[in-house]
Design an enzyme around this catalytic site. Structure first.
Site, short mmCIF file in Angstrom:
data_model
loop_
_atom_site.label_atom_id
_atom_site.label_comp_id
_atom_site.label_asym_id
_atom_site.label_seq_id
_atom_site.Cartn_x
_atom_site.Cartn_y
_atom_site.Cartn_z
N LYS A 56 0.83 -1.21 0.00
CA LYS A 56 0.00 0.00 0.00
C LYS A 56 0.86 1.26 0.00
O LYS A 56 0.55 2.23 -0.69
CB LYS A 56 -0.96 0.00 1.20
N THR A 264 -7.66 -4.03 -7.76
CA THR A 264 -6.47 -4.07 -6.90
C THR A 264 -5.75 -2.73 -6.97
O THR A 264 -5.42 -2.25 -8.05
CB THR A 264 -5.46 -5.15 -7.39
N ASP A 268 -5.43 2.75 -3.41
CA ASP A 268 -4.10 3.35 -3.25
C ASP A 268 -3.87 4.44 -4.30
O ASP A 268 -3.24 5.47 -4.01
CB ASP A 268 -3.01 2.28 -3.37
#
Ligand code: ADP
Length: 323
Positions: A56, A264, A268
């Site tokens: 992350k 995914t 972030d």
């Protein structure tokens, strides 16, 4: 051991407004594509097997640097061959790695299973990230104190995160994910706190154990977090966009309408973009709009870092009617 030579030094010219320091994890993502997620005890055939740079912290640093942010990373990799993979995305994006140290043992590893509908499930093994402790964070106090925005997540030890508020003089962009038990003062120092709905419920339970566990709307959740004393909150809502709660009230941030192939690292990407907007002086609701576009862009590509846009690349427009 931390000594003077491991201290993160940022060139004088780069100090002050605009610098982003990310304190967090550097992982390698091992990706498996499956039609659907396996049930407990079940074995399924999949495809993939690639090792991609992730974590992350690194993802957020790469997202911010690709968009033109001046970014420095504080973290750790191991002494295994995966360390080069973990560093590769950061290096390519031009992130300052003076604050990344090498510790004996494995680099952090995330085993990511991506289903056909774009949903993912992840197992994270901390590896070298477990060494990013209060001593390493404190050794980087000059860089942290000089940064306009300091970004942190929940993939390093709590002591490393708890050392931050005393060192931050800019804004503390805190993404407590995965959520762990933290000194409430660290949660309250967030400005903004960035969470999805699941994380929001866990943080709220930590800050206000007496609060009812009753179902809350996203608006009620964001307001309840602000009511605990956090200066600003960003609640991310996947394909529904996000909500910002700050001193001016609630602001709905629309999503961009895209066909998600792999979410995914979308969260972030959102945070990296949010840091860039804030570092250049945008108000939080304005920075969150850029972040929503960048999060949507990331959902349209496979993997985390490989799916992030470069500065100047066209971003999907926000769908205003969904706000
Ligand atoms: P997390 O992965 O941390 O749970 P979210 O799924 O809420 O984070 O995604 C973060 C942000 O990325 C969202 O607030 C939204 O702006 C954007 N985003 C994520 N998924 C999509 C999607 N399918 N369509 C459009 N935007 C998306």
């Amino acid at each position: 051991m931390i000594d003077a030579t491991t201290r993160l030094l940022i060139p004088e010219a780069e100090r002050g407004a605009g610098t982003i320091v990310v304190v967090g994890s550097i992982n390698v993502d091992l990706i498996a594509h499956v039609r659907r997620h396996p049930l407990p005890g079940e074995t399924l055939h999949g495809s993939g097997g690639q090792m991609l740079p992730g974590g992350k912290g690194a993802n957020q640093a790469v997202a911010a640097a690709r968009l033109g942010g001046s970014v420095h990373m504080i973290g750790a990799v191991g002494t295994d061959p995966q360390a080069a993979v973990g560093r590769s995305g950061l290096q390519a994006a031009g992130v300052g790695l003076e604050g990344v140290r090498e510790v004996e043992g494995p680099t952090g590893l995330a085993i990511v299973t991506v289903a056909e509908d774009g949903e993912n499930s992840i197992v994270v093994i901390a590896g070298a990230n477990a060494a990013v402790d209060a001593a390493q964070v404190t050794a980087a106090r000059e860089a942290i104190g000089a940064a306009a925005i300091v970004v942190a997540q929940g993939e390093i030890p709590r002591e490393g995160i708890e050392a931050l508020p005393a060192l931050v003089t800019g804004r503390f962009l805190h993404n407590p994910a995965p959520v762990m038990e933290l000194d409430p003062a660290v949660l309250l120092a967030s400005d903004p706190l960035v969470v999805n709905e699941h994380e929001a419920a866990l943080v709220l339970a930590q800050l206000d154990p007496g609060a009812s566990a009753a179902e809350r709307s996203p608006e009620q959740t964001a307001e309840a977090l602000r009511a605990t004393g956090i200066a600003s909150v960003v609640l991310t809502l996947g394909a529904q966009g996000a909500l910002v709660a700050d001193a001016d009230g609630l602001h709905a941030v629309p999503a961009a309408r895209v066909t998600a192939v792999d979410t995914t690292g979308a969260g972030d990407a959102f945070i990296g973009a949010l840091a860039v907007g804030l570092a250049r002086g945008d108000a939080l609701p304005v920075a969150a709009r850029l972040a929503s576009q960048v999060g949507a862009f990331a959902a349209t590509g496979h993997g985390a870092q490989p799916s992030y846009p470069q500065a100047g690349q066209a971003l999907p427009p926000l769908s205003e009617e969904s706000a």
